[in-house]
Scaffold this motif. Sequence first.
Motif, PDB file in Angstrom:
ATOM      1  N   GLU A  80      34.278  70.200  30.092  1.00 31.62           N
ATOM      2  CA  GLU A  80      33.045  69.537  29.669  1.00 31.62           C
ATOM      3  C   GLU A  80      32.052  70.574  29.140  1.00 31.62           C
ATOM      4  O   GLU A  80      31.378  70.349  28.126  1.00 31.62           O
ATOM      5  N   GLY A  81      31.978  71.715  29.802  1.00 28.35           N
ATOM      6  CA  GLY A  81      31.100  72.788  29.339  1.00 28.35           C
ATOM      7  C   GLY A  81      31.482  73.298  27.961  1.00 28.35           C
ATOM      8  O   GLY A  81      30.634  73.521  27.096  1.00 28.35           O
ATOM      9  N   LYS A  82      32.788  73.471  27.740  1.00 28.96           N
ATOM     10  CA  LYS A  82      33.257  73.906  26.422  1.00 28.96           C
ATOM     11  C   LYS A  82      32.892  72.895  25.348  1.00 28.96           C
ATOM     12  O   LYS A  82      32.512  73.261  24.230  1.00 28.96           O
ATOM     13  N   LEU A  83      33.007  71.631  25.707  1.00 25.41           N
ATOM     14  CA  LEU A  83      32.668  70.569  24.764  1.00 25.41           C
ATOM     15  C   LEU A  83      31.168  70.589  24.465  1.00 25.41           C
ATOM     16  O   LEU A  83      30.757  70.443  23.310  1.00 25.41           O
ATOM     17  N   HIS A  84      30.355  70.783  25.497  1.00 25.59           N
ATOM     18  CA  HIS A  84      28.904  70.895  25.290  1.00 25.59           C
ATOM     19  C   HIS A  84      28.576  72.072  24.368  1.00 25.59           C
ATOM     20  O   HIS A  84      27.699  71.972  23.503  1.00 25.59           O
ATOM     21  N   GLU A  85      29.271  73.179  24.569  1.00 21.82           N
ATOM     22  CA  GLU A  85      29.014  74.371  23.750  1.00 21.82           C
ATOM     23  C   GLU A  85      29.240  74.086  22.271  1.00 21.82           C
ATOM     24  O   GLU A  85      28.450  74.511  21.415  1.00 21.82           O
ATOM     25  N   ALA A  98      22.459  73.847  20.289  1.00 25.33           N
ATOM     26  CA  ALA A  98      21.004  74.046  20.403  1.00 25.33           C
ATOM     27  C   ALA A  98      20.520  73.853  21.832  1.00 25.33           C
ATOM     28  O   ALA A  98      19.363  74.151  22.140  1.00 25.33           O
ATOM     29  N   ASN A  99      21.387  73.351  22.698  1.00 28.40           N
ATOM     30  CA  ASN A  99      21.006  73.110  24.092  1.00 28.40           C
ATOM     31  C   ASN A  99      22.064  73.717  25.017  1.00 28.40           C
ATOM     32  O   ASN A  99      22.831  72.996  25.658  1.00 28.40           O
TER      33      ASN A  99
END
Length: 208
Positions: A118-123, A128-129
């Motif tokens: 999930e973190g990789k996807l957010h990255e 910008a966040n």
Amino acid sequence: LYQFQGDREKTLAMARKSLKIAQQNGFTFWIGWAEILEAWALDTNDSEVKYLEAMYNGFEHWKALGSRLGSPYFLYLIADSLIRHGKPNDAYTALEEAKAFNKRTHEGWWAAEIYRLEGKLHESENPANPQLAETSYRKALSIAKEQNSKSLELRAANSLATLLLDTPKLSEGTKILKECLNGFDEELDTPDIREARATLRSLSAIEN
């Protein structure tokens, strides 16, 4: 085990052997399982979407038998492939389904990797966040520590440290990754350890 290490070639070989044995002996429970792993192993960055579809089919075959435990792991694999095929929204949906299942059942053995993905996807989707990715990575790290899962802790620590590379939290990332690596024998040489050591060298070079 090979899939846990990210080794597609060996995963493919073992999945095909397992599938053949399961089909010959009518082990229907393992047919869907092997189909998912075979499709995951074949689904590389330049592969056709048919392997992603095969993963979904294998998952449905497996669930048709009434199987549910292990679903978060399979949803993680599907989400991983969805990301490679440029389907971030579907990947988010798969990960949310995996997290919801873990919450209902307290299964949780692959929860750290679900949050890390999930973190990789957010990255990639929310550059910008970066706080979104950081929150997921810290959650993954916390879960891995609670479960005393050293390998998954290392992956989460490496992802977090890499994210913090060009931020004021660089020193914190270095400390977290260094402490995690210190828990492994220096003679060990797995892909995750090599990647973490390379990250630590980059962090140290910037600090110095």
